[in-house]
Write an enzyme that holds these catalytic residues in place. Structure first.
Site, PDB file in Angstrom:
ATOM      1  N   TYR A 226       7.633 -49.439   0.021  1.00  0.00           N
ATOM      2  CA  TYR A 226       7.459 -48.511   1.144  1.00  0.00           C
ATOM      3  C   TYR A 226       7.643 -47.041   0.795  1.00  0.00           C
ATOM      4  O   TYR A 226       8.059 -46.244   1.639  1.00  0.00           O
ATOM      5  CB  TYR A 226       8.386 -48.925   2.311  1.00  0.00           C
ATOM      6  N   ALA A 358      -4.419 -66.484  14.136  1.00  0.00           N
ATOM      7  CA  ALA A 358      -5.491 -65.503  13.929  1.00  0.00           C
ATOM      8  C   ALA A 358      -5.299 -64.689  12.649  1.00  0.00           C
ATOM      9  O   ALA A 358      -4.174 -64.319  12.293  1.00  0.00           O
ATOM     10  CB  ALA A 358      -5.561 -64.561  15.125  1.00  0.00           C
ATOM     11  N   HIS A 387      -6.825 -56.720  17.923  1.00  0.00           N
ATOM     12  CA  HIS A 387      -5.900 -56.632  16.788  1.00  0.00           C
ATOM     13  C   HIS A 387      -6.617 -56.996  15.479  1.00  0.00           C
ATOM     14  O   HIS A 387      -6.543 -56.271  14.485  1.00  0.00           O
ATOM     15  CB  HIS A 387      -4.716 -57.581  17.033  1.00  0.00           C
ATOM     16  N   HIS A 391      -7.955 -54.765  11.814  1.00  0.00           N
ATOM     17  CA  HIS A 391      -7.859 -55.044  10.377  1.00  0.00           C
ATOM     18  C   HIS A 391      -9.224 -54.848   9.712  1.00  0.00           C
ATOM     19  O   HIS A 391      -9.344 -54.253   8.658  1.00  0.00           O
ATOM     20  CB  HIS A 391      -7.419 -56.490  10.140  1.00  0.00           C
ATOM     21  N   HIS A 518       4.389 -67.368  10.361  1.00  0.00           N
ATOM     22  CA  HIS A 518       4.593 -66.482   9.210  1.00  0.00           C
ATOM     23  C   HIS A 518       5.631 -66.986   8.211  1.00  0.00           C
ATOM     24  O   HIS A 518       5.692 -66.475   7.101  1.00  0.00           O
ATOM     25  CB  HIS A 518       4.957 -65.083   9.704  1.00  0.00           C
ATOM     26  N   ARG A 527       6.388 -55.752   9.073  1.00  0.00           N
ATOM     27  CA  ARG A 527       5.165 -55.004   9.389  1.00  0.00           C
ATOM     28  C   ARG A 527       4.881 -54.961  10.890  1.00  0.00           C
ATOM     29  O   ARG A 527       4.387 -53.964  11.402  1.00  0.00           O
ATOM     30  CB  ARG A 527       3.982 -55.624   8.649  1.00  0.00           C
ATOM     31  N   TYR A 528       5.199 -56.049  11.579  1.00  0.00           N
ATOM     32  CA  TYR A 528       4.887 -56.089  13.013  1.00  0.00           C
ATOM     33  C   TYR A 528       5.875 -55.255  13.825  1.00  0.00           C
ATOM     34  O   TYR A 528       5.541 -54.730  14.876  1.00  0.00           O
ATOM     35  CB  TYR A 528       4.860 -57.528  13.530  1.00  0.00           C
TER      36      TYR A 528
HETATM   37  O1  X8Z Z   1       0.265 -62.642  13.381  1.00  0.00           O
HETATM   38  C1  X8Z Z   1      -0.183 -61.782  14.120  1.00  0.00           C
HETATM   39  C2  X8Z Z   1      -1.682 -61.502  14.126  1.00  0.00           C
HETATM   40  C3  X8Z Z   1      -2.298 -61.734  12.821  1.00  0.00           C
HETATM   41  S1  X8Z Z   1      -1.832 -60.549  11.628  1.00  0.00           S
HETATM   42  C4  X8Z Z   1      -2.348 -62.396  15.135  1.00  0.00           C
HETATM   43  N1  X8Z Z   1       0.626 -61.120  14.966  1.00  0.00           N
HETATM   44  C5  X8Z Z   1       2.054 -61.400  15.039  1.00  0.00           C
HETATM   45  C6  X8Z Z   1       2.331 -62.787  15.585  1.00  0.00           C
HETATM   46  O2  X8Z Z   1       1.427 -63.394  16.179  1.00  0.00           O
HETATM   47  O3  X8Z Z   1       3.463 -63.271  15.452  1.00  0.00           O
HETATM   48  C7  X8Z Z   1       0.231 -60.077  15.888  1.00  0.00           C
HETATM   49  C8  X8Z Z   1       1.464 -59.744  16.674  1.00  0.00           C
HETATM   50  C9  X8Z Z   1       2.622 -60.354  15.944  1.00  0.00           C
HETATM   51 ZN    ZN Z   2      -2.561 -58.681  12.063  1.00  0.00          ZN
END
Ligand code: X8Z
Ligand code: ZN
Length: 623
Positions: A226, A358, A387, A391, A518, A527-528
């Site tokens: 970072y 997604a 979203h 990307h 994740h 990152r979120y």
């Molecule tokens: O994973 C995602 C995207 C893909 S990068 C759909 N998000 C996080 C989640 O779903 O946990 C977007 C918001 C947070």
């Molecule tokens: Zn994303």
């Protein structure tokens, strides 16, 4: 950073925000340079040549690995698992080889700026490094592929019927019967238990890889990307959280009270943490789906609900994606390539298993842009489509950069762009789409309701966005061991979010982190958290550029070519400069902070404080 390709999926856009990376190479010393071969100290020219060669090799392998990952994620079988794992292992091996080599050049005198920056990227770009031991990259990649596919194939039950994860996700937003919510939550979380041993083994291998590269553990490696010292980065996140926490605490207090009114003390007590399954989302990460439950009388009736509008207009999943595309077009971005429509997976296939979570991909690092979504016609997926497209437009904007700069300024930027665009989905914009009747545009008296609806998603997410990697960092450092994986997770959920699992004590074999994409997908999550703050910084700056005078939540940059041009300038920088430079290019500030978000929600915060007067807010962290 190496392109973020998660083995398990190279998930993604290679290099994009939705995936994680890995790499490898033919185990020959192909990149040895002339001066090294004669034993002379490497020169700056050797370093530059090494970097150029590394970029070429990575670019080539990333296409192969990306294709294998795509096929796997859109058609999970024992064979595609095998192929994706092999390709992921190759990418990891190349990444490890290059990271080790790069370390030899970083201190060479006279390096130019780009060579030095890229050497650092090569050193710390892997999300899951493997040690330089025969078979290690392969085992690591097989574990990650297996974990991600197990997640993709996961099911739970609804009214006793086996139900896919993606369907359960949507049902969590609409069902209000606490017994059914508990059934869905509990049955889905069972998918974690069988992942635990593999996850623990992955941690072991990846940590060995990180140590070989000179990091204390994989978490330390993650924090080192970072443009600042890793500890400084962790401290920045904590400062940012402290800044916005008072708003979260007010929201928590208000929502808890409304849930208590609706469900009674038995289901949701008036004090203490909130029961996780009552918040309209499988992970309690965004609460907008229960807006109807918490809406204030009068001001709470917005006159519309986005899901209802989409359903009434007979919107299809493809139309949702087209609507997102047309927003970007309105800013001056070129249309998506024809191949996007031919190659994307926009709905869940009926006849095969896929990873529904997604993601957005750029398979050839140029313009083979794709999304992979199991889109449903509802407000959540309307936002998610924006979203993902964020990307893709980012990937395209930086596609002229050299390979290692084909990435966002930091990974939070990649996650923030599409969300920033979606902040412009205002009632007036919905009128332009012919989704909302002009007569039903909520007037000023509904502002608190509009802000509360937005806060239920945006503010509610903040502690969740932070705690996932708090947990992982502790796991990687060894502070949390397999024996305490689940308890530590539940404790952090309670401490940060103020939520508890339904049904009390979790089973001894539970591995609840495995039920969040994740974690098995090995995608870093900080990152979120950053993206939540950055998207409001982008929105506020864009609205100021547009000369907007009204409240921020009514501002839409739709059709504003000047803002689009300035946005493109930031996106086109890719990862070529430290992220504060990119932030400054678009917003004029170099500081990531919660100030813009707080400004956006200021009227709501004042209102929540009034509503909560006399209530004992907060919860104890200990159970
Ligand atoms: O994973 C995602 C995207 C893909 S990068 C759909 N998000 C996080 C989640 O779903 O946990 C977007 C918001 C947070
Ligand atoms: Zn994303």
């Amino acid at each position: 950073m190496l392109k973020q390709i998660s083995t398990a999926a190279l998930a993604a856009a290679i290099l994009s925000g939705c995936a994680a990376a890995s790499a490898q190479s033919p185990a020959t010393g192909a990149s040895e340079t002339a001066s090294q071969a004669d034993g002379a100290a490497p020169t700056a020219a050797d370093a530059a040549a090494f970097v150029a060669d590394a970029e070429k090799r990575l670019a080539e392998l990333s296409v192969y690995a990306g294709k294998a990952a795509w096929v796997n994620a859109t058609h999970i079988t024992v064979d595609t698992d095998y192929l994706a794992a092999r390709a992921g292992a190759e990418y990891t091996e190349l990444g490890v080889e290059l990271a080790n080599e790069a370390a030899k050049y970083v201190d060479v005198p006279g390096l130019d700026y780009d060579t030095s920056r890229k050497l650092n990227m090569l050193r710390q770009g892997l999300t899951a490094p493997a040690p330089n031991v025969p078979g290690a990259a392969d085992e690591l990649s097989t574990l990650l592929t297996g974990l991600q596919s197990a997640y993709g194939k996961g099911t739970g039950t609804y009214k006793g019927e086996v139900t896919r994860g993606n369907d359960l996700e949507a049902l969590m937003g609409t069902v209000r019967d606490p017994a059914l919510l508990q059934e869905m939550w509990t049955s889905w979380h069972k998918i974690g238990a069988p992942m635990k041993d593999d996850y623990a083994r992955f941690v072991e291998i990846s940590n060995a890889g990180a140590k070989e590269l000179g990091y204390a553990d994989t978490g330390a490696m993650w924090r080192s990307g970072y443009d600042m010292a890793p500890d400084e980065f962790a401290a920045l996140l904590d400062r940012n959280w402290q800044e916005v926490k008072p708003l979260y605490d007010q929201l928590h207090c208000y929502v808890r009270a409304r849930l208590n009114e609706k469900y009674g003390d038995e289901v949701q007590p008036a004090t203490g943490p909130i029961r996780a399954d009552l918040l309209g989302n499988m992970w309690a990460q965004e609460w907008g789906n229960i807006y109807d439950v918490v809406a204030p009388a009068g001001a709470g009736d917005l006159g519309y609900d986005l899901t209802d509008l989409l359903v009434q207009a007979d919107y299809t999943p493809i139309q949702i994606v087209e609507t997102g595309e047309s927003f970007f077009s309105s800013l001056g971005f070129a249309e998506l390539p024809e191949t996007f429509w031919e190659r994307s997976m926009i709905t869940a296939p009926r006849d095969r298993e896929v990873v529904c979570h997604a993601s957005a991909w750029d398979v050839d690092n140029v313009d083979d842009l794709r999304i992979k979504m199991c889109t449903k016609v509802n407000a959540d997926d309307f936002t998610t489509a924006h979203h993902e497209l964020g990307h893709n437009y980012y990937q395209r904007a930086y596609n002229q950069q050299p390979f290692l700069y084909k990435n966002s300024a930091n990974d939070g930027f990649h996650e923030a762009v599409g969300d920033f665009i979606a902040l412009s989905v205002t009632p007036d914009y919905l009128v332009k789409l012919n989704l909302l009747d002009p007569a039903n545009v909520p007037d000023e008296s509904k502002d608190i309701g509009l802000l509360l609806r937005q806060a239920m998603d945006k503010v509610a997410f903040l502690p969740f966005g932070l705690l996932i990697d708090k947990w992982r960092w502790q796991v990687f450092s060894g502070e949390v061991t397999p024996a305490t994986y689940n308890q530590a997770w539940t404790d952090l959920r309670r401490e940060y979010q103020g939520i508890v699992p339904p049904g009390g004590e979790r089973p001894a074999d539970a591995f609840d982190p495995g039920a969040k994409y994740h974690v098995p997908g090995n995608t870093p999550y900080t990152r979120y958290f950053m993206a939540r703050l950055l998207q409001f910084q982008f929105h506020k700056a864009a609205c100021e550029q547009a000369g907007w005078q009204g409240p921020l939540h009514r501002c839409s940059i739709y059709n504003n070519k000047a803002v689009g041009e300035r946005l493109n300038q930031m996106l086109a920088m890719g990862a070529s400069k430290p992220w504060p430079d990119a932030l400054e290019a678009f917003t004029g500030t170099r500081e990531m902070s919660g100030k813009a978000m707080l400004a956006y929600f200021q009227p709501l915060q004042a209102w929540l404080e009034e509503q909560n007067e006399g209530r004992a807010c907060g919860w104890s962290s200990a159970s």
